[in-house]
Design a protein around this motif. Structure first.
Motif, PDB file in Angstrom:
ATOM      1  N   THR A   1       0.822  -1.193   0.000  1.00  0.00           N
ATOM      2  CA  THR A   1       0.000   0.000   0.000  1.00  0.00           C
ATOM      3  C   THR A   1       0.863   1.253   0.000  1.00  0.00           C
ATOM      4  O   THR A   1       0.686   2.151  -0.814  1.00  0.00           O
ATOM      5  CB  THR A   1      -0.904   0.027   1.249  1.00  0.00           C
ATOM      6  OG1 THR A   1      -1.733  -1.120   1.250  1.00  0.00           O
ATOM      7  CG2 THR A   1      -1.763   1.268   1.273  1.00  0.00           C
ATOM      8  N   ILE A  58       1.249   4.009  -2.919  1.00  0.00           N
ATOM      9  CA  ILE A  58       0.880   5.400  -2.716  1.00  0.00           C
ATOM     10  C   ILE A  58       2.053   6.307  -3.046  1.00  0.00           C
ATOM     11  O   ILE A  58       1.902   7.380  -3.630  1.00  0.00           O
ATOM     12  CB  ILE A  58       0.418   5.622  -1.268  1.00  0.00           C
ATOM     13  CG1 ILE A  58      -0.917   4.888  -1.027  1.00  0.00           C
ATOM     14  CG2 ILE A  58       0.257   7.097  -0.959  1.00  0.00           C
ATOM     15  CD1 ILE A  58      -2.066   5.426  -1.826  1.00  0.00           C
ATOM     16  N   GLY A  95      -2.011   3.415   6.839  1.00  0.00           N
ATOM     17  CA  GLY A  95      -2.039   4.154   5.594  1.00  0.00           C
ATOM     18  C   GLY A  95      -0.674   4.747   5.313  1.00  0.00           C
ATOM     19  O   GLY A  95       0.312   4.411   5.968  1.00  0.00           O
ATOM     20  N   GLY A 130      -1.448  11.928   2.972  1.00  0.00           N
ATOM     21  CA  GLY A 130      -2.638  11.317   2.411  1.00  0.00           C
ATOM     22  C   GLY A 130      -3.437  10.583   3.472  1.00  0.00           C
ATOM     23  O   GLY A 130      -2.900   9.742   4.192  1.00  0.00           O
ATOM     24  N   SER A 181      -6.487   8.080   3.653  1.00  0.00           N
ATOM     25  CA  SER A 181      -7.291   7.239   2.777  1.00  0.00           C
ATOM     26  C   SER A 181      -8.741   7.200   3.239  1.00  0.00           C
ATOM     27  O   SER A 181      -9.025   6.946   4.412  1.00  0.00           O
ATOM     28  CB  SER A 181      -6.731   5.817   2.759  1.00  0.00           C
ATOM     29  OG  SER A 181      -7.639   4.935   2.112  1.00  0.00           O
ATOM     30  N   HIS A 223     -10.860   2.556  -1.066  1.00  0.00           N
ATOM     31  CA  HIS A 223      -9.903   1.616  -1.629  1.00  0.00           C
ATOM     32  C   HIS A 223     -10.549   0.902  -2.821  1.00  0.00           C
ATOM     33  O   HIS A 223     -11.773   0.843  -2.931  1.00  0.00           O
ATOM     34  CB  HIS A 223      -9.489   0.565  -0.585  1.00  0.00           C
ATOM     35  CG  HIS A 223     -10.638  -0.245  -0.083  1.00  0.00           C
ATOM     36  ND1 HIS A 223     -11.368   0.121   1.018  1.00  0.00           N
ATOM     37  CD2 HIS A 223     -11.220  -1.388  -0.547  1.00  0.00           C
ATOM     38  CE1 HIS A 223     -12.333  -0.743   1.217  1.00  0.00           C
ATOM     39  NE2 HIS A 223     -12.276  -1.672   0.275  1.00  0.00           N
ATOM     40  N   LEU A 241      -5.600   4.462 -10.066  1.00  0.00           N
ATOM     41  CA  LEU A 241      -6.567   5.200  -9.259  1.00  0.00           C
ATOM     42  C   LEU A 241      -7.718   5.735 -10.102  1.00  0.00           C
ATOM     43  O   LEU A 241      -8.643   6.344  -9.565  1.00  0.00           O
ATOM     44  CB  LEU A 241      -5.885   6.368  -8.532  1.00  0.00           C
ATOM     45  CG  LEU A 241      -5.192   6.054  -7.195  1.00  0.00           C
ATOM     46  CD1 LEU A 241      -6.169   5.572  -6.156  1.00  0.00           C
ATOM     47  CD2 LEU A 241      -4.064   5.063  -7.371  1.00  0.00           C
ATOM     48  N   SER A 281      -7.273  13.992   1.072  1.00  0.00           N
ATOM     49  CA  SER A 281      -7.983  12.709   1.042  1.00  0.00           C
ATOM     50  C   SER A 281      -7.610  11.956  -0.224  1.00  0.00           C
ATOM     51  O   SER A 281      -7.510  12.538  -1.305  1.00  0.00           O
ATOM     52  CB  SER A 281      -9.492  12.918   1.122  1.00  0.00           C
ATOM     53  OG  SER A 281      -9.949  13.703   0.043  1.00  0.00           O
ATOM     54  N   ILE A 282      -7.402  10.642  -0.089  1.00  0.00           N
ATOM     55  CA  ILE A 282      -6.959   9.817  -1.216  1.00  0.00           C
ATOM     56  C   ILE A 282      -7.717   8.489  -1.211  1.00  0.00           C
ATOM     57  O   ILE A 282      -8.419   8.155  -0.251  1.00  0.00           O
ATOM     58  CB  ILE A 282      -5.444   9.537  -1.159  1.00  0.00           C
ATOM     59  CG1 ILE A 282      -5.100   8.704   0.097  1.00  0.00           C
ATOM     60  CG2 ILE A 282      -4.638  10.825  -1.198  1.00  0.00           C
ATOM     61  CD1 ILE A 282      -3.671   8.199   0.133  1.00  0.00           C
ATOM     62  N   MET A 283      -7.530   7.739  -2.288  1.00  0.00           N
ATOM     63  CA  MET A 283      -8.002   6.358  -2.377  1.00  0.00           C
ATOM     64  C   MET A 283      -6.794   5.440  -2.483  1.00  0.00           C
ATOM     65  O   MET A 283      -5.844   5.742  -3.211  1.00  0.00           O
ATOM     66  CB  MET A 283      -8.901   6.171  -3.596  1.00  0.00           C
ATOM     67  CG  MET A 283      -9.358   4.737  -3.821  1.00  0.00           C
ATOM     68  SD  MET A 283     -10.614   4.597  -5.121  1.00  0.00           S
ATOM     69  CE  MET A 283      -9.725   5.215  -6.553  1.00  0.00           C
ATOM     70  N   GLN A 284      -6.808   4.324  -1.766  1.00  0.00           N
ATOM     71  CA  GLN A 284      -5.715   3.371  -1.862  1.00  0.00           C
ATOM     72  C   GLN A 284      -5.990   2.377  -2.993  1.00  0.00           C
ATOM     73  O   GLN A 284      -7.121   1.931  -3.181  1.00  0.00           O
ATOM     74  CB  GLN A 284      -5.543   2.619  -0.536  1.00  0.00           C
ATOM     75  CG  GLN A 284      -4.999   3.500   0.580  1.00  0.00           C
ATOM     76  CD  GLN A 284      -4.898   2.759   1.899  1.00  0.00           C
ATOM     77  OE1 GLN A 284      -5.778   2.840   2.738  1.00  0.00           O
ATOM     78  NE2 GLN A 284      -3.812   2.045   2.084  1.00  0.00           N
ATOM     79  N   SER A 294      -4.132   6.334   7.941  1.00  0.00           N
ATOM     80  CA  SER A 294      -3.000   7.244   7.934  1.00  0.00           C
ATOM     81  C   SER A 294      -1.938   6.728   8.877  1.00  0.00           C
ATOM     82  O   SER A 294      -2.248   6.204   9.952  1.00  0.00           O
ATOM     83  CB  SER A 294      -3.429   8.662   8.368  1.00  0.00           C
ATOM     84  OG  SER A 294      -2.311   9.521   8.490  1.00  0.00           O
TER      85      SER A 294
END
Length: 495
Positions: free
Chosen positions: A8, A12, A213, A231, A233, A236, A328, A421-424, A443
């Motif tokens: 992960t 990232i 994360g 980031g 998450s 996902h 992504l 904010s992110i997506m894994q 995180s």
């Protein structure tokens, strides 16, 4: 972190690098937030620091399926320091427990810090500078398999909960706070988090879950390469593993090539499937990511990123050039295994199987995806079977107060950094909570140089001693923000 999509954090990291290329486009509270000095916990009559606890923890090999001894160590420290222990499986492959400030209760909303006891194998120990299960402390680093994934963050979580329990001893808090340690995250077995949630979800009563994360990363923004980004998450992609099977009866001898035979037809079908470009998919999460970067960038780059839908024609071609980034923005299909069930070179096999590791974007259904796979294969004789799939989930809301508390704690600890904010791209145990509609964020609130990140799941895994104190302080500040907050609306608190 499960190795199903490599790593992960490494993913990232690469994903942030890819973003950098894309950017080349035209009242008084309960307590104080400052961390106490020299944090220690009791263990068998001794007072141990975070460094000492992590060193001991790393010396216990806990490769997936052999977590019991490591779990007992962490459980004993929790118990000796006043936390309430709830066993949730007591055998290797399914050793899990909760350690809480208050006894678990369906009536008390629970802030859960999730971690896993297991680690991946160390590989060739001769390739390590220090033995992989030595817990060596040297030159400001702690060495050992699991130092970052996931034993170091677990110790940060544990100390933050113990310190909070000490600070508010005898006080009725609006939330329970719990360390939840589980087995076999790396292999996603039937034990671990699945067993826990199938049997103890009501008792746990999670209102928010904080899990593993990415740490901070820089060199992302073209206009300010030194800017650190954290980031968090909120979503996902989910794995869908497929088996393709094809049987074709032919003459068996390789000296005469049939017009059609299993290996040939499977290879042709896979070529049709894999050579076709995946469609780019905009979701609220990845669109929001681009907009957040636009707020941090300057000039024409900022304008394009702030308007990702209008400039999709320019953004997506750039994104396609970076597989880590495009992951992504699309479903992915990777051929990971083929087997013709035949060890003899001059015999034509009548059966062949292939395995695909597919990753689906949020909102994508299994049935629709398999229908698309069949259409691209263009061979009705290939039998498609689902080997494994993770449950669908709903992304957590980055406007939720708990997200804002975590982002605020990161900002307080690192004033020059920016949370986003992110997506894994892969799946870990947080996905099991999100699949049940439970708010979950990921995180690891520390700064680390890239050389440390490159050691995760590789040789010479290690973590800076200073990072332990930094991460613990962020987690504890987050807990205090939750405790000191105004009462949340009922629809934001699981009771």
């Amino acid at each position: 972190m499960a190795p199903d999509s490599h790593k992960t954090t490494i993913m990232i990291l690469k994903y942030f690098f890819a973003i950098a290329i894309v950017c080349g486009l035209v009242p008084q509270g309960f307590g104080q937030n400052s961390p106490p000095n020299n944090l220690t916990v009791s263990f068998k009559g001794q007072q141990l620091s975070m460094t000492e606890v992590l060193s001991h923890y790393l010396q216990i090999p806990s490769v997936s399926g052999n977590e019991k001894e490591a779990g007992q160590f962490l459980q004993q420290i929790s118990k000796e320091n006043g936390l309430y222990i709830t066993p949730m499986g007591q055998e290797n492959g399914n050793f899990n427990f909760a350690a809480s400030i208050a006894p678990l209760s369906p009536e008390l909303p629970n802030i859960i810090f999730l971690n896993h006891l297991d680690v991946v194998p160390a590989g060739d120990s001769a390739q390590w500078t220090h033995p992989p299960f030595s817990g060596k402390v040297l030159d400001g680093d702690i060495w050992g398999r699991g130092a970052f994934d996931n034993k170091g963050p677990a110790i940060m979580q544990l100390f933050s909960i113990i310190e909070t329990a000490r600070q508010f001893q005898g006080t009725q808090l609006p939330f329970n706070v719990t360390l939840l340690a589980v087995s076999c995250e790396e292999t996603q077995c039937e034990g671990g988090i699945r067993y826990v949630l199938d049997n103890f979800l009501e008792q746990l009563n999670p209102t928010v879950v904080i899990g593993e994360g990415p740490p901070s990363i820089d060199q992302v923004l073209k206009s300010d390469p030194d800017q650190d980004l954290f980031g968090i998450s909120v979503a996902h992609k989910r794995p869908l593993w497929l088996e393709l099977e094809l049987k074709v009866t032919t003459s068996g001898h390789g000296s005469v090539t049939p017009v059609e035979y299993a290996n040939k037809e499977m290879v042709l079908a896979l070529d049709r499937l894999l050579k076709r470009k995946q469609k780019a998919i905009y979701t609220p999460v990845n669109v929001d990511l681009l907009k957040q970067l636009g707020q941090l960038e300057k000039g024409v780059n900022a304008f394009a990123l702030k308007n990702p839908k209008f400039f999709k024609w320019a953004i997506i071609p750039k994104v396609r050039k970076q597989p880590e980034m495009f992951a992504l923005f699309s479903n992915t299909v990777t051929l990971t295994r083929m087997d013709s069930h035949n060890d003899v070179i001059n015999v034509i096999p009548s059966k062949i199987t292939a395995h695909l590791d597919c990753r689906l974007m949020p909102g994508q259904t299994t049935s629709d995806f398999i229908k698309e796979v069949r259409q691209r294969l263009r061979n009705d004789d290939i039998y498609v079977t689902v080997v494994h799939e993770a449950p669908a989930m709903t992304p957590s809301d980055d406007n939720h107060p708990f997200y804002q508390f975590l982002a605020g704690s990161l900002k307080a600890a690192y004033p020059d950094a920016e949370p986003i904010s992110i997506m894994q791209p892969n799946f870990n145990d947080l996905g099991q909570f999100r699949a049940r509609g439970i708010t979950a964020f990921a995180s690891t609130p520390i700064r680390m140089d890239r050389e440390y990140l490159n050691s995760i799941h590789q040789f010479n895994e290690r973590i800076p001693v200073a990072a332990l104190e930094e991460g613990e302080a962020v987690f504890r500040d987050f807990i205090l923000k939750c405790i000191n907050s105004e009462p949340l609306p009922n629809d934001m608190v699981r009771k």
